[in-house]
Design a protein around this motif. Sequence first.
Motif, PDB file in Angstrom:
ATOM      1  N   ARG A 120       0.815  -0.823   0.232  1.00  0.00           N
ATOM      2  CA  ARG A 120       0.090  -0.109   0.440  1.00  0.00           C
ATOM      3  C   ARG A 120       0.756   1.380   0.088  1.00  0.00           C
ATOM      4  NH1 ARG A 120      -5.816  -1.397   1.894  1.00  0.00           N
ATOM      5  NH2 ARG A 120      -6.225  -3.559   1.847  1.00  0.00           N
ATOM      6  N   LEU A 121       2.040   1.184   0.310  1.00  0.00           N
ATOM      7  CA  LEU A 121       3.010   2.179   0.003  1.00  0.00           C
ATOM      8  C   LEU A 121       3.636   2.272  -1.062  1.00  0.00           C
ATOM      9  CD1 LEU A 121       5.529   2.445   3.427  1.00  0.00           C
ATOM     10  CD2 LEU A 121       4.259   4.076   2.590  1.00  0.00           C
ATOM     11  N   GLY A 122       3.699   1.265  -2.008  1.00  0.00           N
ATOM     12  CA  GLY A 122       3.759   1.349  -3.282  1.00  0.00           C
ATOM     13  C   GLY A 122       5.159   0.405  -3.374  1.00  0.00           C
ATOM     14  N   LEU A 123       5.499  -0.082  -2.628  1.00  0.00           N
ATOM     15  CA  LEU A 123       6.419  -1.314  -2.169  1.00  0.00           C
ATOM     16  C   LEU A 123       6.494  -2.187  -3.607  1.00  0.00           C
ATOM     17  CD1 LEU A 123       7.631   0.773  -0.271  1.00  0.00           C
ATOM     18  CD2 LEU A 123       8.806  -1.458   0.645  1.00  0.00           C
ATOM     19  N   LEU A 136      -8.437  -0.038   6.458  1.00  0.00           N
ATOM     20  CA  LEU A 136      -7.741   0.888   5.451  1.00  0.00           C
ATOM     21  C   LEU A 136      -8.898   0.881   4.494  1.00  0.00           C
ATOM     22  CD1 LEU A 136      -4.321   0.532   5.855  1.00  0.00           C
ATOM     23  CD2 LEU A 136      -5.538   2.375   6.354  1.00  0.00           C
ATOM     24  N   GLN A 137      -9.073   2.249   3.438  1.00  0.00           N
ATOM     25  CA  GLN A 137      -9.533   1.333   2.175  1.00  0.00           C
ATOM     26  C   GLN A 137      -9.283   0.785   1.623  1.00  0.00           C
ATOM     27  OE1 GLN A 137      -9.770   5.579   0.426  1.00  0.00           O
ATOM     28  NE2 GLN A 137      -8.496   6.444   2.111  1.00  0.00           N
ATOM     29  N   ASP A 138      -9.221   0.508   0.502  1.00  0.00           N
ATOM     30  CA  ASP A 138      -8.715  -0.389  -1.031  1.00  0.00           C
ATOM     31  C   ASP A 138      -8.231   0.004  -2.065  1.00  0.00           C
ATOM     32  OD1 ASP A 138      -8.711  -2.634   0.624  1.00  0.00           O
ATOM     33  OD2 ASP A 138     -11.151  -3.633   0.280  1.00  0.00           O
ATOM     34  N   VAL A 139      -7.239   1.377  -1.764  1.00  0.00           N
ATOM     35  CA  VAL A 139      -6.730   1.981  -2.463  1.00  0.00           C
ATOM     36  C   VAL A 139      -5.168   2.274  -1.852  1.00  0.00           C
ATOM     37  CG1 VAL A 139      -8.296   3.375  -3.564  1.00  0.00           C
ATOM     38  CG2 VAL A 139      -7.469   4.613  -1.390  1.00  0.00           C
ATOM     39  N   ALA A 140      -4.818   2.333  -3.355  1.00  0.00           N
ATOM     40  CA  ALA A 140      -3.351   2.003  -3.230  1.00  0.00           C
ATOM     41  C   ALA A 140      -2.450   3.698  -4.232  1.00  0.00           C
ATOM     42  CB  ALA A 140      -2.700   1.163  -3.745  1.00  0.00           C
ATOM     43  N   GLU A 141      -1.625   4.118  -3.232  1.00  0.00           N
ATOM     44  CA  GLU A 141      -0.462   5.238  -4.510  1.00  0.00           C
ATOM     45  C   GLU A 141       1.268   5.456  -4.118  1.00  0.00           C
ATOM     46  OE1 GLU A 141      -0.013   9.602  -3.476  1.00  0.00           O
ATOM     47  OE2 GLU A 141      -2.554   9.441  -3.957  1.00  0.00           O
ATOM     48  N   PRO A 142       1.424   5.188  -4.637  1.00  0.00           N
ATOM     49  CA  PRO A 142       2.793   4.950  -4.641  1.00  0.00           C
ATOM     50  C   PRO A 142       3.462   5.849  -3.800  1.00  0.00           C
ATOM     51  CG  PRO A 142       2.008   4.984  -7.499  1.00  0.00           C
ATOM     52  CD  PRO A 142       1.430   5.245  -6.369  1.00  0.00           C
TER      53      PRO A 142
END
Length: 576
Positions: A389-392, A569-575
């Motif tokens: 979720r952190l984008g790793l 947490l909501q189900d979205v991710a951002e790098p």
Amino acid sequence: MPTVIIDGAVYEYEGQPKLLQFCLDHGVELPHFCYHPAMSIPANCRQCLVEVGTPVRDRVTGELQRDEQGEPVVRFFPKLMTGCSQDLSDGMVVRTKRTSAVVEEAQRSNLEFLLINHPLDCPICDQAGHCPLQIQAYKYGPEGSRFEFRKVHKPKRVKLGPRVVLDAERCINCTRCTRFTEEVSGSHQLTIIARGVKNYPMTPPGVTFDEPYGMNVIDLCPVGALTSADFRFQARIWEMSSTPSITTTNAKGSNCDYWVRDNLVLRITPRQNMDVNAYWLPDEDRLDYKRFNEDRPAGPQVRGVDGPTDASWEQAYARAADLLRGTDGSAVLFLGSAHATLEDNYLLGRMAEALGAAPPSYISHVEPGHGDGWLRTDDRTPNTQGCERLGLQPIDEALLRARLQAGEIQAVYVLEDDPVAAGLFTEDELKDVPVILHYYNTTNRTLAVADVALPAAMVVETVGTYVNEDGHAQRVYPAKAIRGVNRTLRMQMGSSRADQHGTPFDRWYNEAHRIDCKPSWEILPAVAARLGHAMPYKGPKQVMAEVSGTVAAFTGATYEAMGLHGVRLQDVAEPV
Ligand code: SF4
Ligand code: FES
């Protein structure tokens, strides 16, 4: 809304709660042993007895019958009822010990009965101090024993399996342990044998009590009959502090308490969280405590011409900065970690960005077949979801190998992992590449090729956030002190009586148990500062506030919001 009257106070209720559970939920104390909210109700200990009455209704009209004062006429059941099995009904009147001498006498007599054959040797019992039978005997039981005959003797120190020991004389036959194996874990490895006063739980012939969740019966047992083969007689309960946190052997993030004496973790027990692990912990989580105490580093080291040598933290930071300064940023491989906290991975990302390197990736530690769809998962790390979720991204081994062979990797920065043991590199491949390593234990195989070895605080020594496989973000609290940390000044660190009232000159105190390590959220900014990149965070709380404010997947996931039970947490991710 229907109502019930308990000791003269009126309570509204919804649904069909049982009386005992309703009392517990509303702060009305009712002694009990055999009841557990997650299991069936045998009502066999008889400790939760109460007087129960119901309003009398006219048989024809169904109207309430009233006395001369206009109050409903209440008819009490002729015998006392068990609160655990009693359904509430509208207008029901309940009398507990507080308003009924009959109940008080019944609860006292029942305890006298339970204690007839129970050994009265609390001072040498491992359960003393956290024993429901001991506590309730003090509160509700008789002053002393009137029993003058030989007690019934039953088997003692019976190893039911590799992890659980039975003292059958202490058993009060509540059947919580056997019901657990029948109704919760489904292993059916325990049953009650023999008759009358001679009965006790045992495995069926030829069966060993070795199921992966078996140690839960130790917490369920309301007396000292079932103890941990590992922990029994290691420490008294009042000598230890307990700190709420999570376990990290897998991706479930089961809620637990870490029990610590003299900065050694001695046991791990489940903490109730109905969104994650309910009341339970797998045995592998409980037995994970040893790595927090054993094979810990003695301080930072830097590699010189004669091999690794001890160094001060200042020297180690300076050497790490020198190695990074002498390398083109794009040629530094930053390895994040699904073992590390979200905050630490985020700071590593910030450092990589500042040096012009690619965002960190992480090593996946998946063991197919290990998971069971309950509290054990194939993923053997606690923070894969946090990393993603952190984008790793999980490391691409083929690409990595190609870059290594092409000489495109000229330095490796490893956060709390062991790439050599994971098979990502061989020691040979890294021997000419500068390696900076944050590590937990001296068994870390990458240590052999590390140029700068930085002992990192483990989950029991730091503050931070982990995201479990279901997207539940949970924070951890420090359970034990490390060098340079004053336990009494770390307000959120648990402390036992010994911690509060002892001194470093007491015989029980051992300074060597305070490991010379630092949390990565302290190490990373220290190294970055020496490279001219300020990371002016006051601590992980501020880091998480920034993450929750800037990374969409973590919106709202502040320390305040997470509290003791975490947030979904909501189900979205951002790098990153
Ligand atoms: S061993 Fe403990 S949990 Fe099992 S029946 Fe006896 S008292 Fe209950
Ligand atoms: S708790 Fe009700 S009978 Fe045991």
